[in-house]
Design an enzyme around this catalytic site. Structure first.
Site, PDB file in Angstrom:
ATOM      1  N   GLY A 291     159.097  66.790  24.923  1.00 17.30           N
ATOM      2  CA  GLY A 291     159.398  67.922  25.790  1.00 17.30           C
ATOM      3  C   GLY A 291     158.884  69.234  25.247  1.00 17.30           C
TER       4      GLY A 291
ATOM      5  N   MET B  53     153.211  73.028  25.127  1.00 24.01           N
ATOM      6  CA  MET B  53     151.919  73.258  24.490  1.00 24.01           C
ATOM      7  C   MET B  53     151.162  74.308  25.295  1.00 24.01           C
ATOM      8  SD  MET B  53     148.946  70.409  23.858  1.00 24.01           S
ATOM      9  CE  MET B  53     147.482  70.747  22.851  1.00 24.01           C
TER      10      MET B  53
ATOM     11  N   GLY C 224     140.232  77.776  19.195  1.00 22.21           N
ATOM     12  CA  GLY C 224     139.476  76.801  18.421  1.00 22.21           C
ATOM     13  C   GLY C 224     138.910  77.460  17.184  1.00 22.21           C
ATOM     14  N   THR C 225     138.837  76.723  16.073  1.00 28.04           N
ATOM     15  CA  THR C 225     138.402  77.343  14.812  1.00 28.04           C
ATOM     16  C   THR C 225     137.283  76.584  14.114  1.00 28.04           C
ATOM     17  OG1 THR C 225     140.087  76.168  13.499  1.00 28.04           O
ATOM     18  CG2 THR C 225     140.719  78.295  14.458  1.00 28.04           C
TER      19      THR C 225
ATOM     20  N   ASP D 263     144.145  75.748  16.811  1.00 27.76           N
ATOM     21  CA  ASP D 263     143.634  74.398  16.568  1.00 27.76           C
ATOM     22  C   ASP D 263     142.709  74.410  15.363  1.00 27.76           C
ATOM     23  OD1 ASP D 263     142.997  71.530  17.982  1.00 27.76           O
ATOM     24  OD2 ASP D 263     141.195  72.360  17.044  1.00 27.76           O
TER      25      ASP D 263
ATOM     26  N   TYR E 229     137.344  71.263   9.017  1.00 31.08           N
ATOM     27  CA  TYR E 229     136.847  72.621   9.273  1.00 31.08           C
ATOM     28  C   TYR E 229     136.881  73.485   8.013  1.00 31.08           C
ATOM     29  CZ  TYR E 229     137.753  71.343  14.184  1.00 31.08           C
ATOM     30  OH  TYR E 229     137.794  70.723  15.411  1.00 31.08           O
TER      31      TYR E 229
ATOM     32  N   LYS F  90     144.245  67.899  12.076  1.00 30.58           N
ATOM     33  CA  LYS F  90     143.742  66.541  12.311  1.00 30.58           C
ATOM     34  C   LYS F  90     143.518  65.783  11.000  1.00 30.58           C
ATOM     35  CE  LYS F  90     141.182  68.663  16.123  1.00 30.58           C
ATOM     36  NZ  LYS F  90     141.121  70.053  15.634  1.00 30.58           N
TER      37      LYS F  90
ATOM     38  N   ASN G  28     138.628  62.223  20.349  1.00 33.73           N
ATOM     39  CA  ASN G  28     137.347  61.501  20.449  1.00 33.73           C
ATOM     40  C   ASN G  28     137.501  59.985  20.580  1.00 33.73           C
ATOM     41  OD1 ASN G  28     135.555  63.886  20.059  1.00 33.73           O
ATOM     42  ND2 ASN G  28     136.578  63.945  18.072  1.00 33.73           N
TER      43      ASN G  28
ATOM     44  N   SER H  91     130.033  74.906  24.093  1.00 39.41           N
ATOM     45  CA  SER H  91     129.804  75.176  22.665  1.00 39.41           C
ATOM     46  C   SER H  91     128.567  76.037  22.396  1.00 39.41           C
ATOM     47  CB  SER H  91     129.692  73.861  21.881  1.00 39.41           C
ATOM     48  OG  SER H  91     129.956  74.067  20.512  1.00 39.41           O
TER      49      SER H  91
ATOM     50  N   ARG I 221     135.861  89.004  22.952  1.00 35.10           N
ATOM     51  CA  ARG I 221     135.865  87.700  23.611  1.00 35.10           C
ATOM     52  C   ARG I 221     137.228  87.016  23.513  1.00 35.10           C
ATOM     53  NH1 ARG I 221     130.591  87.592  21.537  1.00 35.10           N
ATOM     54  NH2 ARG I 221     131.202  86.318  19.744  1.00 35.10           N
TER      55      ARG I 221
ATOM     56  N   ASN J  19     138.774  85.670  26.800  1.00 33.87           N
ATOM     57  CA  ASN J  19     139.124  84.249  26.962  1.00 33.87           C
ATOM     58  C   ASN J  19     140.597  84.036  27.298  1.00 33.87           C
ATOM     59  OD1 ASN J  19     136.492  83.580  26.390  1.00 33.87           O
ATOM     60  ND2 ASN J  19     136.881  82.929  24.289  1.00 33.87           N
TER      61      ASN J  19
END
Length: 337
Positions: free
Chosen positions: A10, A13, A19-20, A44, A49, A78, A164, A216, A278, A282
């Site tokens: 529950g 999100m 994104g990084t 994220d 990274y 991740k 992925n 991208s 940006r 965004n």
């Protein structure tokens, strides 16, 4: 901000995140702080990274400065390809939590379905003399997932997901899971809309997150200059006539149109930027609604598999792994996220 509700916990999100990928530590620390000040609450990152520590510093400082609390935020990271085995999950998760300076992450994803052998000194993939990556052919998603479930029960992960993975790989985990995947993060943009995979996810209460939602554009120079990729590999979605016409009519930017196009369809987006202009741009995507005709114009841009940018052949030899997720001809010009 709008939110997606995760099916098993529950948890909410945010449908927009930062994104990084490809954001170096010295840049991303100030960028994350800036983004949080602008209202971003979803960040994220990933072990691969190499910026988790800087992101943790930024978040800690933002909280210390009285701007908000940890519970206000939704942090995703991740499990890396070099740790994609049951015996390594806790080691990498503990290291990542330490770098992020957190007791838990809101979402932990298996980054890719294949695994590499790990150089224990550098925590990077082992590469053979011929340039091929040393594959761990024993990658077992179910055993890895079960350890992640343990970590969730221990309170160090709020929600579990994948990145992925293809439909068959996701189905196998669903069949064997106690806690089913709640999020799937994949490449998704107007040229590559992943309709069948999204339908499957909807049927299984899996929220889809789009990486590279703008095609991208920031990756183009990196791969062209460093790896001699053909510039035509990267689409110019921001300069597409259809996108620009809709943007002009709406008094919005092409990026805002492309992001709105996805969030309107209940897709979470994580565009990457380090520019304050940006970042603001965004995030300003919720105050307009595309007409059915405009949505159809954008839906017609879908190229199916021909629109895919990232197929991971950047990692030489990866297609030989039994869990390589994509099967299609002529993938020589594609890249890896």
């Amino acid at each position: 901000m709008k939110y997606a509700t995760l099916s098993q916990t529950g948890d909410l999100m945010p449908t927009l995140g930062l994104g990084t990928w490809q954001a170096p530590p010295d840049v991303i620390e100030s960028t994350v702080y800036k983004a949080l000040d602008l209202g971003y609450r979803h960040i994220d990152t990933a072990f691969n990274y190499n910026n988790e520590e800087a992101i943790g510093n930024a978040i800690k400082q933002w909280i210390t400065d009285g701007k908000g609390t940890r519970r206000d935020l939704f942090i995703t990271t991740k499990l890396p390809h070099v740790g994609n085995r049951a015996s390594d999950v806790k080691k990498f998760l503990n290291l990542q939590l330490s770098r992020l300076q957190m007791d838990y992450v809101d979402l932990y994803l298996i980054h890719v379905p294949f695994g590499f052998h790990c150089n224990l000194d550098t925590l990077t993939p082992v590469v053979k003399e011929n340039g091929e990556y040393e594959l761990d052919m024993d990658t077992n998603h179910v055993s890895t997932w079960r350890v992640m479930e343990q970590c969730q029960k221990e309170g160090r992960i709020r929600n579990l997901g994948l990145s992925n993975f293809n439909e068959a790989q996701i189905s196998k985990i669903i069949k064997n899971a106690t806690l089913k995947p709640q999020v799937l993060q994949v490449e998704l943009h107007a040229y590559f809309q992943q309709l069948e995979l999204r339908k499957f996810c909807a049927e299984n209460n899996i929220v889809v997150t789009a990486y590279a939602p703008l095609g991208s554009p920031g990756a183009k120079d990196h791969f062209v200059n460093k790896y001699n990729y053909n510039p035509d590999t990267f689409p110019d979605l921001l300069g597409h006539t259809e996108v620009m016409e809709i943007a002009e009519k709406r008094n919005k930017t092409p990026a805002q149109v492309l992001l709105n196009f996805l969030v309107t369809q209940k897709v979470v987006v994580i565009p990457k930027s380090t520019s304050e202009k940006r970042l603001k741009e965004n995030s300003d995507i919720y105050d307009f609604e595309l007409t059915p005709a405009e949505l159809n114009r954008l839906k017609k841009l879908d190229k199916g598999e021909d629109g895919r940018i990232f197929n991971f052949l950047f990692w030489k030899g990866v297609e030989k792994h039994p869990e390589y997720p994509f099967n299609f001809p002529d993938t020589s010009e594609k890249t890896a996220e």
